[in-house]
Design a protein around this motif. Structure first.
Motif, PDB file in Angstrom:
ATOM      1  N   GLN A 128      24.211 -13.487 -22.080  1.00  0.00           N
ATOM      2  CA  GLN A 128      25.223 -12.987 -23.011  1.00  0.00           C
ATOM      3  C   GLN A 128      26.460 -12.524 -22.242  1.00  0.00           C
ATOM      4  O   GLN A 128      27.593 -12.818 -22.631  1.00  0.00           O
ATOM      5  CB  GLN A 128      24.622 -11.806 -23.791  1.00  0.00           C
ATOM      6  CG  GLN A 128      25.114 -11.677 -25.193  1.00  0.00           C
ATOM      7  CD  GLN A 128      24.296 -10.624 -25.944  1.00  0.00           C
ATOM      8  OE1 GLN A 128      23.456  -9.937 -25.378  1.00  0.00           O
ATOM      9  NE2 GLN A 128      24.532 -10.503 -27.221  1.00  0.00           N
ATOM     10  N   ARG A 129      26.234 -11.830 -21.137  1.00  0.00           N
ATOM     11  CA  ARG A 129      27.333 -11.325 -20.314  1.00  0.00           C
ATOM     12  C   ARG A 129      28.115 -12.493 -19.709  1.00  0.00           C
ATOM     13  O   ARG A 129      29.350 -12.482 -19.684  1.00  0.00           O
ATOM     14  CB  ARG A 129      26.743 -10.439 -19.203  1.00  0.00           C
ATOM     15  CG  ARG A 129      27.756  -9.795 -18.319  1.00  0.00           C
ATOM     16  CD  ARG A 129      28.188  -8.465 -18.890  1.00  0.00           C
ATOM     17  NE  ARG A 129      29.120  -7.824 -18.004  1.00  0.00           N
ATOM     18  CZ  ARG A 129      30.285  -7.377 -18.380  1.00  0.00           C
ATOM     19  NH1 ARG A 129      30.666  -7.484 -19.655  1.00  0.00           N
ATOM     20  NH2 ARG A 129      31.086  -6.782 -17.547  1.00  0.00           N
ATOM     21  N   ALA A 130      27.409 -13.526 -19.244  1.00  0.00           N
ATOM     22  CA  ALA A 130      28.064 -14.705 -18.665  1.00  0.00           C
ATOM     23  C   ALA A 130      28.924 -15.392 -19.717  1.00  0.00           C
ATOM     24  O   ALA A 130      30.044 -15.845 -19.431  1.00  0.00           O
ATOM     25  CB  ALA A 130      27.015 -15.660 -18.118  1.00  0.00           C
ATOM     26  N   LYS A 133      32.113 -13.448 -20.294  1.00  0.00           N
ATOM     27  CA  LYS A 133      33.075 -13.653 -19.213  1.00  0.00           C
ATOM     28  C   LYS A 133      33.668 -15.059 -19.253  1.00  0.00           C
ATOM     29  O   LYS A 133      34.859 -15.243 -18.960  1.00  0.00           O
ATOM     30  CB  LYS A 133      32.398 -13.414 -17.852  1.00  0.00           C
ATOM     31  CG  LYS A 133      32.119 -11.945 -17.588  1.00  0.00           C
ATOM     32  CD  LYS A 133      31.615 -11.729 -16.191  1.00  0.00           C
ATOM     33  CE  LYS A 133      31.621 -10.254 -15.856  1.00  0.00           C
ATOM     34  NZ  LYS A 133      31.474 -10.019 -14.426  1.00  0.00           N
ATOM     35  N   ARG A 134      32.855 -16.054 -19.619  1.00  0.00           N
ATOM     36  CA  ARG A 134      33.355 -17.416 -19.728  1.00  0.00           C
ATOM     37  C   ARG A 134      34.413 -17.484 -20.814  1.00  0.00           C
ATOM     38  O   ARG A 134      35.395 -18.217 -20.696  1.00  0.00           O
ATOM     39  CB  ARG A 134      32.208 -18.383 -20.043  1.00  0.00           C
ATOM     40  CG  ARG A 134      32.564 -19.813 -19.630  1.00  0.00           C
ATOM     41  CD  ARG A 134      31.432 -20.804 -19.766  1.00  0.00           C
ATOM     42  NE  ARG A 134      30.244 -20.434 -18.993  1.00  0.00           N
ATOM     43  CZ  ARG A 134      29.051 -20.168 -19.538  1.00  0.00           C
ATOM     44  NH1 ARG A 134      28.877 -20.246 -20.842  1.00  0.00           N
ATOM     45  NH2 ARG A 134      28.019 -19.839 -18.797  1.00  0.00           N
TER      46      ARG A 134
END
Length: 142
Positions: A128-130, A133-134
């Protein structure tokens, strides 16, 4: 001296086995410093003592091997101007040193596995964090 110095439980330092030596201390004292022997050296023959249980004695001899000279443990105190207070300090320091050296070894850590749910949640949050950031990248802007 203010009573026996307890190491742990019912075991205490026997006054008869303590060897005291006094000398002139460096440091504070003013005019009185040249005449009083306020530094205290307390010696305890760890190798020959009968006060400690045999198991404790072996443990202490192993752990304090670097501090021992001929099986004798020496503690110095010269922080205070008074010989009496330095005697107290040295005895307390010796008792604390012996208490730490005779303590039983800690219980070994029992290996446990990380529960599957915790691991899955960690990976889900990481994805979810990736994704967040994407989404911040400025590829399509412009």
């Amino acid at each position: 001296m203010s009573g026996p110095h307890v190491i742990r439980g019912s075991v205490s330092l026997p006054e008869a086995e303590l060897m005291w030596r006094f000398s002139r201390s460096s440091g504070p004292g003013g005019q009185h410093v040249n005449t009083s022997d306020s530094q205290v050296e307390l010696r305890f023959d760890l190798a020959r003592t009968e006060a400690l249980p045999e198991v404790w004695k072996q443990r202490a001899l192993e752990r304090l091997a670097r501090r021992l000279v001929g099986g004798v443990l020496t503690v110095r105190a010269s922080e205070h101007r008074s010989q009496w207070r330095n005697r107290e300090t040295a005895a307390v320091r010796l008792a604390a040193l012996l208490a730490e050296a005779t303590a039983p070894p800690p219980k070994p850590r029992r290996a446990t596995r990380v529960p599957r749910g915790i691991n899955e949640r960690r990976l889900r949050e990481k994805k979810q964090r990736a994704e967040t950031k994407r989404g911040r990248s400025a590829r399509d802007w412009g």
